[in-house]
Design a protein around this motif. Structure first.
Motif, short mmCIF file in Angstrom:
data_model
loop_
_atom_site.label_atom_id
_atom_site.label_comp_id
_atom_site.label_asym_id
_atom_site.label_seq_id
_atom_site.Cartn_x
_atom_site.Cartn_y
_atom_site.Cartn_z
N HIS A 160 0.80 -1.23 0.00
CA HIS A 160 0.00 0.00 0.00
C HIS A 160 0.83 1.28 0.00
N LYS A 161 2.15 1.17 0.17
CA LYS A 161 2.98 2.37 0.17
C LYS A 161 3.51 2.72 -1.22
N ASN A 175 -7.93 4.91 6.22
CA ASN A 175 -7.98 4.53 7.63
C ASN A 175 -6.75 3.78 8.11
N SER A 176 -5.76 3.68 7.22
CA SER A 176 -4.51 2.96 7.55
C SER A 176 -4.79 1.53 8.00
N THR A 177 -5.70 0.86 7.31
CA THR A 177 -6.04 -0.52 7.65
C THR A 177 -5.62 -1.50 6.56
N CYS A 178 -4.73 -1.06 5.68
CA CYS A 178 -4.23 -1.96 4.64
C CYS A 178 -3.36 -3.04 5.26
N ASP A 180 -0.25 -5.35 5.92
CA ASP A 180 1.19 -5.09 5.92
C ASP A 180 1.89 -5.89 4.81
N GLU A 329 5.03 6.44 -1.07
CA GLU A 329 4.83 7.10 0.22
C GLU A 329 6.12 7.70 0.78
#
Length: 361
Positions: A160-161, A175-178, A180, A329
């Motif tokens: 996700h980055k 929501n930063s719920t991706c 890892d 990111e």
């Protein structure tokens, strides 16, 4: 590293960045250092004189020319790959053109490349899907085996980055719920294992999305990755095909400048919050002067506030007012423009140091 009978000295793939960011100059020089340089095929013919009137012919012509030039620059070292998005018009024709031009590998994402195995079967070209979940990896392997009786030579995981269009929901990103990166890696390795055992073939795994330095590479390798994919750091190189103004946008970007935006094609994407995006937020529109139907999912016309092709081409040409500057990111961590050789040497040296010399990437 041996991938399908082809050799890589270092397990580093330079991410394919379009439009016009990673072409023959960048890809060729990355391959020259023993890594995999990747050409982005999307609207690769944007500098051709007939691009607006004959975009398909211009793109195919330019793609073949860039593959040839990249191979010349590489001097027989490394590998030359081509990133071909599933979402582009003329996907099959573009894959076939890359194969005929001698591309060492085709990497395909922005959708599920369900027919990629069919298209490359019988050729000398390696193939790899880009995935962001175990579900995608499992579905693709199952489809490749069923339709073509083969498995991909390698898989690229994009976390996700990453920069540009992302394989995660806007909700999870916001929501930063991706999931890892390392968890995705673990799960992908688990779901492909039965396929590897069935066909007695090992699929190499490259982890991407937020890989910035030797520490990140070492972490990926220790978690079971065979190598990594790195995009944004290669923008800030002398050899990157984008205009120097694009490189400066990356170098000058701050953490708060890196944002998730909504692309006209309906996907979330990560970019530098440039003057172009500010103008959009203020209600300005940037329509295509001539639509070349580059993406199948684009609504086209005045249904969208801007033409993404036009915006990305403007960025590649260094137009800060009308350019959309995709980035990962960690773009704000980039503070200087260096040579490809120096960047790769730094990455390899730092990785070796982090792994205490026990394993080289």
């Amino acid at each position: 590293m041996n991938i399908g009978g082809k050799e890589l000295v270092h397990g580093i793939i330079q991410g394919g960045m379009g439009v016009g960011v990673s072409l023959s100059e960048l890809a060729g020089n990355v391959a020259k250092e023993g890594c995999m340089g990747v050409i982005s095929s999307v609207n690769i013919g944007f500098k051709e004189p007939d691009f607006l009137t004959n975009p398909f012919e211009a793109n195919i012509r330019a793609l073949k020319a860039h593959i040839k030039k990249a191979k010349e620059i590489s001097q027989g070292n490394g590998l030359i790959g081509v990133n071909i998005m599933v979402a582009v018009s003329h996907y099959e024709e573009t894959v076939k053109a890359a194969i005929s031009a001698g591309a060492d590998a085709i990497i395909s994402g922005a959708g599920l490349p369900l027919n990629l195995g069919d298209l490359v079967k019988g050729s000398q070209t390696l193939f790899a899907p880009i995935v962001s979940s175990k579900r995608a990896a499992q579905l693709l392997c199952k489809t490749f085996v069923k339709r073509a009786g083969i498995l991909p030579d390698f898989i690229v995981i994009e976390g996700h980055k990453a920069g540009g269009h992302l394989g995660f929901s806007a909700n999870d990103l916001g929501n930063s719920t991706c999931q890892d990166n390392l968890q995705i890696l673990k799960e992908v390795k688990e779901v492909i294992k039965p396929f590897e055992e069935e066909l007695k073939k090992t699929i190499k795994i490259f982890l991407g999305g937020g890989i910035f330095d030797g520490k990140d590479i070492a972490e990926a390798i220790e978690a079971g990755a065979d190598g990594v994919q790195i995009g944004t750091r290669f923008i800030a190189t002398n050899e990157c095909d984008a205009d120097d103004a694009f490189k400066q946008v990356i170098v000058e970007s701050k953490e708060e400048d890196i944002r998730i935006i909504k692309s006209p094609v309906g996907m979330p994407a990560r970019a530098v919050y440039s003057q172009f995006l500010k103008n959009l937020d203020n209600g300005k529109s940037f329509f295509a002067k001539t639509c070349n139907n580059c993406l199948t999912a684009c609504p086209k016309g005045d249904k969208i506030p801007y033409c993404i092709s036009r915006a990305l081409i403007s960025a590649a040409l260094g137009n800060k007012e009308e350019g959309l500057f995709f980035c990962g990111e960690n773009a704000s961590k980039v503070n200087s423009i260096v040579s490809v050789k120096d960047l790769i040497n730094e990455l390899i040296t730092d990785t070796d140091a982090c792994l205490h010399g026990s394993l080289a990437v």
